[in-house]
Design a protein around this motif. Structure first.
Motif, PDB file in Angstrom:
ATOM      1  N   THR A  31      -5.913  -9.149  -9.232  1.00 12.24           N
ATOM      2  CA  THR A  31      -6.607  -8.711  -8.024  1.00 12.24           C
ATOM      3  C   THR A  31      -7.991  -9.335  -7.906  1.00 12.24           C
ATOM      4  OG1 THR A  31      -5.434  -6.601  -7.878  1.00 12.24           O
ATOM      5  CG2 THR A  31      -7.599  -6.711  -6.840  1.00 12.24           C
ATOM      6  N   THR A  32      -8.218  -9.992  -6.783  1.00 10.58           N
ATOM      7  CA  THR A  32      -9.557 -10.500  -6.465  1.00 10.58           C
ATOM      8  C   THR A  32     -10.025 -10.004  -5.099  1.00 10.58           C
ATOM      9  OG1 THR A  32      -8.628 -12.523  -5.481  1.00 10.58           O
ATOM     10  CG2 THR A  32      -9.229 -12.595  -7.826  1.00 10.58           C
ATOM     11  N   GLN A  33      -9.073  -9.570  -4.266  1.00 18.25           N
ATOM     12  CA  GLN A  33      -9.372  -9.094  -2.922  1.00 18.25           C
ATOM     13  C   GLN A  33      -8.500  -7.874  -2.622  1.00 18.25           C
ATOM     14  OE1 GLN A  33     -11.673 -10.295  -0.682  1.00 18.25           O
ATOM     15  NE2 GLN A  33     -12.378 -11.773  -2.228  1.00 18.25           N
ATOM     16  N   PRO A  34      -8.855  -7.083  -1.628  1.00 16.19           N
ATOM     17  CA  PRO A  34      -8.021  -5.928  -1.265  1.00 16.19           C
ATOM     18  C   PRO A  34      -6.635  -6.357  -0.793  1.00 16.19           C
ATOM     19  CG  PRO A  34     -10.179  -5.796  -0.225  1.00 16.19           C
ATOM     20  CD  PRO A  34     -10.073  -7.166  -0.807  1.00 16.19           C
ATOM     21  N   LEU A  35      -5.692  -5.465  -0.948  1.00 19.03           N
ATOM     22  CA  LEU A  35      -4.320  -5.676  -0.505  1.00 19.03           C
ATOM     23  C   LEU A  35      -3.995  -4.585   0.506  1.00 19.03           C
ATOM     24  CD1 LEU A  35      -1.524  -7.051  -0.809  1.00 19.03           C
ATOM     25  CD2 LEU A  35      -1.065  -5.466  -2.690  1.00 19.03           C
ATOM     26  N   PHE A  36      -3.443  -4.976   1.645  1.00 19.30           N
ATOM     27  CA  PHE A  36      -3.176  -4.020   2.711  1.00 19.30           C
ATOM     28  C   PHE A  36      -1.674  -3.906   2.961  1.00 19.30           C
ATOM     29  CE2 PHE A  36      -7.413  -5.623   3.318  1.00 19.30           C
ATOM     30  CZ  PHE A  36      -8.151  -4.462   3.555  1.00 19.30           C
ATOM     31  N   PHE A  37      -1.239  -2.687   3.184  1.00 24.39           N
ATOM     32  CA  PHE A  37       0.151  -2.417   3.539  1.00 24.39           C
ATOM     33  C   PHE A  37       0.136  -1.399   4.662  1.00 24.39           C
ATOM     34  CE2 PHE A  37       4.228  -0.247   3.216  1.00 24.39           C
ATOM     35  CZ  PHE A  37       5.116  -1.323   3.095  1.00 24.39           C
ATOM     36  N   ASN A  38       0.841  -1.732   5.748  1.00 22.94           N
ATOM     37  CA  ASN A  38       0.859  -0.881   6.926  1.00 22.94           C
ATOM     38  C   ASN A  38      -0.556  -0.534   7.399  1.00 22.94           C
ATOM     39  OD1 ASN A  38       1.666   2.218   8.222  1.00 22.94           O
ATOM     40  ND2 ASN A  38       2.812   0.407   8.832  1.00 22.94           N
ATOM     41  N   GLY A  39      -1.437  -1.521   7.348  1.00 18.76           N
ATOM     42  CA  GLY A  39      -2.787  -1.346   7.874  1.00 18.76           C
ATOM     43  C   GLY A  39      -3.737  -0.599   6.987  1.00 18.76           C
ATOM     44  N   LYS A  40      -3.317  -0.302   5.743  1.00 17.71           N
ATOM     45  CA  LYS A  40      -4.125   0.527   4.865  1.00 17.71           C
ATOM     46  C   LYS A  40      -4.308  -0.151   3.507  1.00 17.71           C
ATOM     47  CE  LYS A  40      -1.118   3.769   5.933  1.00 17.71           C
ATOM     48  NZ  LYS A  40      -0.643   3.381   7.272  1.00 17.71           N
ATOM     49  N   ALA A  41      -5.504   0.008   2.933  1.00 20.67           N
ATOM     50  CA  ALA A  41      -5.826  -0.602   1.640  1.00 20.67           C
ATOM     51  C   ALA A  41      -5.031   0.080   0.529  1.00 20.67           C
ATOM     52  CB  ALA A  41      -7.316  -0.496   1.372  1.00 20.67           C
ATOM     53  N   GLN A  42      -4.567  -0.731  -0.431  1.00 18.41           N
ATOM     54  CA  GLN A  42      -3.752  -0.215  -1.529  1.00 18.41           C
ATOM     55  C   GLN A  42      -4.516  -0.250  -2.861  1.00 18.41           C
ATOM     56  OE1 GLN A  42      -0.780   1.275  -0.799  1.00 18.41           O
ATOM     57  NE2 GLN A  42      -1.462   0.816   1.291  1.00 18.41           N
ATOM     58  N   ALA A  43      -4.024   0.540  -3.816  1.00 11.20           N
ATOM     59  CA  ALA A  43      -4.751   0.789  -5.063  1.00 11.20           C
ATOM     60  C   ALA A  43      -4.491  -0.309  -6.092  1.00 11.20           C
ATOM     61  CB  ALA A  43      -4.359   2.149  -5.624  1.00 11.20           C
ATOM     62  N   VAL A  44      -5.009  -1.500  -5.822  1.00 11.20           N
ATOM     63  CA  VAL A  44      -4.792  -2.636  -6.728  1.00 11.20           C
ATOM     64  C   VAL A  44      -6.022  -2.922  -7.590  1.00 11.20           C
ATOM     65  CG1 VAL A  44      -3.047  -3.696  -5.268  1.00 11.20           C
ATOM     66  CG2 VAL A  44      -5.459  -4.270  -4.905  1.00 11.20           C
TER      67      VAL A  44
END
Length: 812
Positions: A165-178
């Motif tokens: 992880t270096t940047q946020p990950l989004f799923f269905n428009g929402k940030a995920q816990a990476v």
């Protein structure tokens, strides 16, 4: 059981596939498959995280049923076709719903509809159909009120992502816990505020606690969730208790005046400030850290999703400079000084001595404020400054005017359960510099002087609105708001009463920002861990848009007004507005013990009640507020015989309503009253009379420590409002109070002649209430409110001229 989800973004199939690949549900193991049954088996394999071998995987599969007679593992081996019924039969089990008690294996689609879970209706016939259904399932809430993807996250699904992880990950428009929560960096810095509230000749330094992702060390810029909490560094409970005011004092006649608003309007005055500190150097690394903050679980959730979280207690708290002056402009300036530093517009230092500057180099300069009560109040205050960098404020149970917290209608009126508290008491409680004896020694004498001035200026003698209170009225500056606003408030919150959010909502109508309102049935609480509402998901969608700039349609998806129904558990309704000017009004005349439609002639001329009790009863009620409330509202004899408040209030009731009715906003009363002394007050309660099992106003814990933002991380209780076990005969809907000498407004004092009748208009606290058919509305008129007003137990006799009294009920 009802699920209410508002934060699911509808995306096209190409986006679904792209996002499923980004979170590794689609990979090489899926690419080479065409059979939907084979694809489903691989997807299921990715969810059974505890299985390290094929044997355990097959063993776990057979814990689920695909049909009433076939286990899931056996079904997958049978090569029978996958149907929607089988998919959702398994889906309900994956979502933690219980077979037989929550749904029938033979009717999974019926259960999905009843629980209000999203479902695809087209047949699952291809790989594409299956992946679409899986995408929607990941977005769907479990029985424990979290999305299925969040449930998998809690089980450890994203742990393997941490190292990459270096940047946020989004799923269905929402940030995920990476982001790994165990690699958070904890810094303390000291922001220099443009204040010298302790008058020591130096600008006040404010301690700020920071939690940020480890990836910020490699260049990642994080958005910030900032909670300004005066409680963060500790509370002086004993000192606060000792400072409480005596409320068993007599109501006094006030000197009449002819003040207008210009006479008491607060105009900010600039005061000379000490020079800024001379910067002696700059460094990137903080000198100080901390082990544990006073957390807010909503913030904890976002700490693993690429956000930084900042806590600051502000002036006059432990390890900071300055003094507390509740609600003053200095508190607001203290609050936004931290925002200004986070946005790159103010100086902070590594410690309080060396003058070595440290910048918020890890911040992307986009800030949201979060928090409840005093915390939400400061979020509102900060927003009214239009400070650069504040993109949104989530104000929960927030004060919009301090007068509306500690006063009402020209009366001293305590927040619920805090009789005797006032501005000076609260300042004492949060002045946590007191907890560092060496530091307190330097400031004690000056702070005592400040408390003396506060005690005078808050004016418990008259209860009038004044220059002092206008200084502490954030509504004066709502026009300056540039941040988008989310307001959350309990319709049964008698601590920060609903007028605070009602006035803020109304004031924001013409302000060109996005605004959302959520009204729940609770008291003074947080709602981020409730089963029936996807509040955390909603805030994830909101923050992802506001702070990361994700085009996820958050402003369109989230309802403008969302209100929880008070008659059914887990039921929420969306509306275009609250307290809408478009509402109709039911007008009632007062009659002997009745509220009758305006068209009905009134026969009764007058009714009266006393405000005096025998000393024994008076002392008993002071110690047993629940019994006082019961006797106040009960119209028949209690179990001990004669109702001791029979002669101390008037109760007027409507006939039974023949249909469900929704009260929306501020109930207005027109009263003609006389009292036998040149002073007096009236109190009112609007009451729902009718036997029913009503919702608890305090949430029930459904599952202890069941929720977490990610794997092996801080947990929160799953909560919900549930139906009371016993039927109750009534429920107070809303209330209001007024000093009879403040007939025109809270600052103008009028003469009151004994035994003369006067007309006055009273607006009760705004509400939204679903009144069931068969129930009656009651209006209780009385004087001393044992839980709110002063308690003089005086020989006061009140008379109402019934044929000149009306009630206007706003109806949606």
């Amino acid at each position: 059981m009802k699920n209410n989800q508002f934060a699911i973004e509808t995306v096209d199939s190409a986006t679904e596939l792209k996002e499923l690949r980004a979170i590794h549900f689609i990979d090489a193991s899926i690419d080479n498959l065409d059979d939907p049954l084979a694809v489903w088996k691989v997807l299921l394999h990715k969810t059974i995280l505890e299985a390290k071998s094929e044997t355990v995987f097959k063993q776990k599969l057979n814990n689920y049923l695909a049909t009433p007679t076939v286990a899931l593992g056996d079904f997958l081996e049978s090569q029978q076709p996958l149907t929607n019924e089988i998919f959702y039969c398994v889906a309900l089990q994956l979502l933690q719903f219980d077979v037989d008690s929550d749904f029938k294996l033979t009717e999974p689609l019926t259960a999905m509809k009843k629980i209000q879970l999203p479902v695809i209706t087209d047949p699952i016939q291809s790989k594409a159909d299956l992946l679409h259904a899986w995408y929607l399932l990941l977005c769907t809430h479990t029985k424990n009120g979290q999305t299925y993807l969040d449930k998998l996250t809690q089980d450890g699904y994203f742990v393997s992502f941490y190292k990459q992880t270096t940047q946020p990950l989004f799923f269905n428009g929402k940030a995920q816990a990476v982001f790994d929560p165990h690699q958070l960096i904890r810094d303390v810095v000291y922001v220099e505020a443009p204040l010298d509230t302790d008058q020591d000749g130096k600008r006040d330094l404010l301690k700020v606690e920071i939690l940020r992702p480890q990836q910020t060390e490699q260049g990642y810029k994080a958005p910030v969730l900032y909670t300004a909490s005066p409680y963060n560094q500790g509370i002086n409970d004993e000192a606060g208790d000792a400072a409480m005011h005596n409320v068993d004092v007599k109501l006094q006649a006030k000197e009449p005046n002819q003040l207008n608003y210009k006479d008491i309007h607060y105009a900010e005055k600039s005061a000379p400030l000490p020079a800024k500190r001379q910067i002696a150097g700059e460094q990137k690394e903080a000198d100080e850290t901390f082990a544990m903050e006073a957390p807010y679980t909503l913030n904890d959730y976002f700490l693993t999703r690429g956000f930084a979280v900042v806590y600051a207690a502000g002036i006059g708290t432990k390890d900071s400079d300055g003094i507390r002056d509740t609600g003053a402009v200095s508190e607001t300036v203290s609050t936004i000084a931290v925002i200004e530093w986070l946005a790159g517009n103010r100086t902070a230092f590594t410690n309080k001595t060396d003058n070595v500057e440290i910048k918020a180099w890890w911040s992307n300069a986009k800030i949201a404020m979060t928090g409840r009560s005093y915390l939400g109040t400061l979020a509102t205050a900060a927003a009214t400054t239009g400070v650069e960098g504040l993109k949104t404020a989530i104000s929960e149970a927030a004060i919009s005017s301090w007068y509306d917290y500690y006063r009402d209608g020209g009366l001293v009126a305590a927040p619920n359960t805090f009789q005797g508290e006032d501005m000076d008491v609260l300042a004492t409680e949060v002045f946590s510099r007191m907890q560092n004896p060496g530091d307190y020694l330097k400031i004690k004498e000056y702070f005592d002087q400040v408390l003396t001035i506060m005690a005078k200026d808050q004016d418990r003698n008259t209860g009038n609105y004044s220059h002092y209170w206008d200084d502490r009225n954030y509504l004066n500056n709502v026009k300056n708001i540039k941040a988008d606003m989310v307001m959350v408030h309990g319709l049964n919150d008698w601590n920060v009463k609903p007028r605070n959010v009602g006035n803020l909502w109304n004031a924001l109508r013409d302000v060109p920002v996005a605004k959302k309102l959520i009204l729940h049935q609770g008291q003074h609480i947080y709602i981020n861990a409730f089963r029936s509402l996807d509040f955390t998901d909603m805030m994830n969608l909101w923050f992802s848009h506001e702070l990361f700039g994700i085009d996820n349609h958050a402003k369109e998806l989230l309802p403008d007004v969302l209100i929880q129904d008070n008659t059914q558990p887990e039921t929420w309704h969306t509306y275009e507005d609250w307290q809408s000017p478009k509402d109709s009004h039911q007008i009632f005349n007062f009659e002997a013990k009745e509220l009758v439609p305006e068209t009905v002639p009134v026969r009764t001329a007058a009714a009266s009640f006393s405000d005096h009790l025998d000393p024994e009863t008076f002392d008993f009620y002071k110690k047993h507020l629940d019994v006082w409330e019961r006797d106040l509202l009960t119209t028949n004899h209690d179990t001990t015989g004669e109702n001791r408040l029979r002669d101390n209030r008037l109760i007027f009731k409507t006939s039974q309503y023949d249909q469900d009715t929704y009260i929306d906003g501020r109930v207005q009363l027109q009263i003609r009253v006389a009292v036998n002394e040149p002073f007096g007050m009236l109190s009112f309660q609007l009451v729902d009379y009718g036997d029913a099992k009503r919702l608890t106003v305090s949430p029930t814990i459904l599952a202890s420590k069941a929720l977490s933002g990610t794997y092996d991380w801080r947990r929160d209780n799953l909560r919900e409002f549930t139906l009371q076990k016993e039927t109750t005969p009534w429920k107070m809907i809303t209330n209001g109070h007024i000093n009879l000498q403040n007939r025109h407004n809270n600052y103008q004092v009028d003469e009151l002649k004994a035994n003369d009748f006067y007309d006055l208009t009273v607006e009760l606290q705004p509400t939204f209430y679903h009144l069931l058919a068969g129930h009656q509305l009651g209006l209780v008129v009385y004087a001393t409110d044992f839980g709110t007003t002063v308690r003089g137990n005086q020989e006061l006799q009140y008379s109402l001229q019934i044929n000149k009294c009306k009630m206007s009920l706003p109806i949606k």
